[in-house]
Design an enzyme around this catalytic site. Structure first.
Site, short mmCIF file in Angstrom:
data_model
loop_
_atom_site.label_atom_id
_atom_site.label_comp_id
_atom_site.label_asym_id
_atom_site.label_seq_id
_atom_site.Cartn_x
_atom_site.Cartn_y
_atom_site.Cartn_z
N THR A 180 5.32 -3.71 11.03
CA THR A 180 3.94 -4.58 11.03
C THR A 180 3.73 -5.63 11.94
OG1 THR A 180 3.97 -4.04 8.75
CG2 THR A 180 2.49 -5.59 9.35
N SER A 238 -0.21 -6.46 0.57
CA SER A 238 -0.10 -8.19 0.55
C SER A 238 -0.83 -8.43 1.82
CB SER A 238 1.42 -8.25 0.82
OG SER A 238 2.12 -7.74 -0.25
N GLY A 244 5.16 -9.10 7.26
CA GLY A 244 6.37 -9.72 6.36
C GLY A 244 6.17 -9.17 5.02
N GLY A 245 5.91 -7.98 4.64
CA GLY A 245 5.52 -7.53 3.35
C GLY A 245 5.07 -8.51 2.24
N ASP A 279 3.43 0.50 -1.78
CA ASP A 279 2.56 -0.67 -1.91
C ASP A 279 2.00 -0.45 -3.53
OD1 ASP A 279 3.24 -1.98 0.21
OD2 ASP A 279 1.39 -1.71 1.32
O1 DON Z 1 0.63 -4.23 2.87
C1 DON Z 1 1.70 -4.30 2.54
O2 DON Z 1 2.09 -5.20 1.47
C2 DON Z 1 2.83 -3.71 3.35
N1 DON Z 1 2.63 -2.54 3.20
C3 DON Z 1 3.20 -4.66 4.52
C4 DON Z 1 4.20 -4.08 5.32
C5 DON Z 1 4.72 -5.35 6.21
O3 DON Z 1 4.54 -6.39 6.38
C6 DON Z 1 6.27 -4.84 6.79
N2 DON Z 1 6.47 -5.91 7.39
N3 DON Z 1 6.96 -6.64 8.03
#
Ligand code: DON
Length: 255
Positions: A62, A134, A154-155, A104
């Site tokens: 991401t 997120s 950052g998830g 998610d």
């Molecule tokens: O939207 C979300 O919550 C996740 N799919 C985002 C993924 C993400 O940020 C991975 N990261 N570094």
């Protein structure tokens, strides 16, 4: 070994196509030249051998970008495939990959536990339903004009990273650089832990002690997010593009 591979990278390839200076590379004087700058007390940083800038490792997933044009139109874009190649399907004729965000969804109905697994009803999987993300690409307007463009990968840490940039600019009055550089914290409800962005030197002992005295379970984490942002000074209209320095491969216009 380090210098051998440096030589290989900078001088050796197919001799039919590249002029490989074999005599020089196999000479004692070249070996002496390499040996001369070996420090017996300290390993040589590999990048210091290269006569060109060595780029940092680009992230594999991401990413976030912020843009603002001369007419005041802004884009905050957080873009994700999730795991490598996302859904592993390319849109025919368009040439881009589809992402895979199935993770998610809340995976197991009814199972919410202290590790951070969430099983609450609103975000359970259902046909045709969009999963809860997120991602929080953010444009803040003041009197109809852009004041801040931000967001982050950052998830689950994303909303808290974005929150920190917004708070730092709007409530604490920091300029863009300071707002993005400032250490961040993350609390995701579960696990019931407050993660302080490392290194430890970000958080003086009295600050950590004060947080613990309030009842927070505190742990030290790695870097949090990568919040490339644009801050517009509301008085002068000066635009400050700020690349987050936590990951090294990005630049803001003007950097
Ligand atoms: O939207 C979300 O919550 C996740 N799919 C985002 C993924 C993400 O940020 C991975 N990261 N570094």
């Amino acid at each position: 070994m380090r210098r051998g591979f440096y030589t290989r990278a900078t001088a050796i390839a197919d001799p039919d196509m590249v002029d490989v200076p074999v005599a020089r590379l196999t000479s004692r004087s070249y070996a002496d030249e390499l040996a001369r700058n070996i420090d017996d007390q300290r390993a040589t940083p590999s990048a210091s051998l290269a006569p060109f800038p060595v780029l940092g490792a680009e992230g594999s997933d991401t990413t976030h970008l912020s843009t603002l044009d001369a007419d005041g139109s802004a884009v905050a874009l957080t873009y994700t495939l999730e795991e490598g190649y996302g859904a592993k399907a390319v849109v025919a004729g368009a040439g881009f990959l589809l992402n895979n965000e199935m993770g998610d969804f809340n995976l197991i109905p009814g199972r919410t536990d202290v590790t951070g697994r969430i099983g609450t009803p609103p975000n359970l999987i259902a046909g045709g339903k969009r999963m809860l993300s997120s991602q929080t690409p953010t444009i803040v307007l003041r009197d109809g004009r852009v004041r801040l463009v931000t967001g982050s990968p950052g998830g689950r840490t994303i909303p808290n990273t974005t929150l920190w940039v917004v708070l730092n600019v709007l409530d604490f009055g920091l300029d863009g650089r300071a707002a993005v550089d400032a250490p961040r914290t993350h609390h995701p409800w579960f696990p019931d832990v407050l993660t302080l962005e490392g290194p430890a030197s970000n958080w003086p002992e009295p600050v950590r002690a004060a947080l613990q005295a309030l009842g927070h379970r505190v742990q030290l984490g790695g870097i949090q997010g990568d919040a490339h942002s644009i801050v517009v000074d509301p008085e002068s209209g000066t635009v400050e593009g700020v690349a987050d320095r936590r990951r090294e491969t990005s630049r803001a216009a003007g950097d």
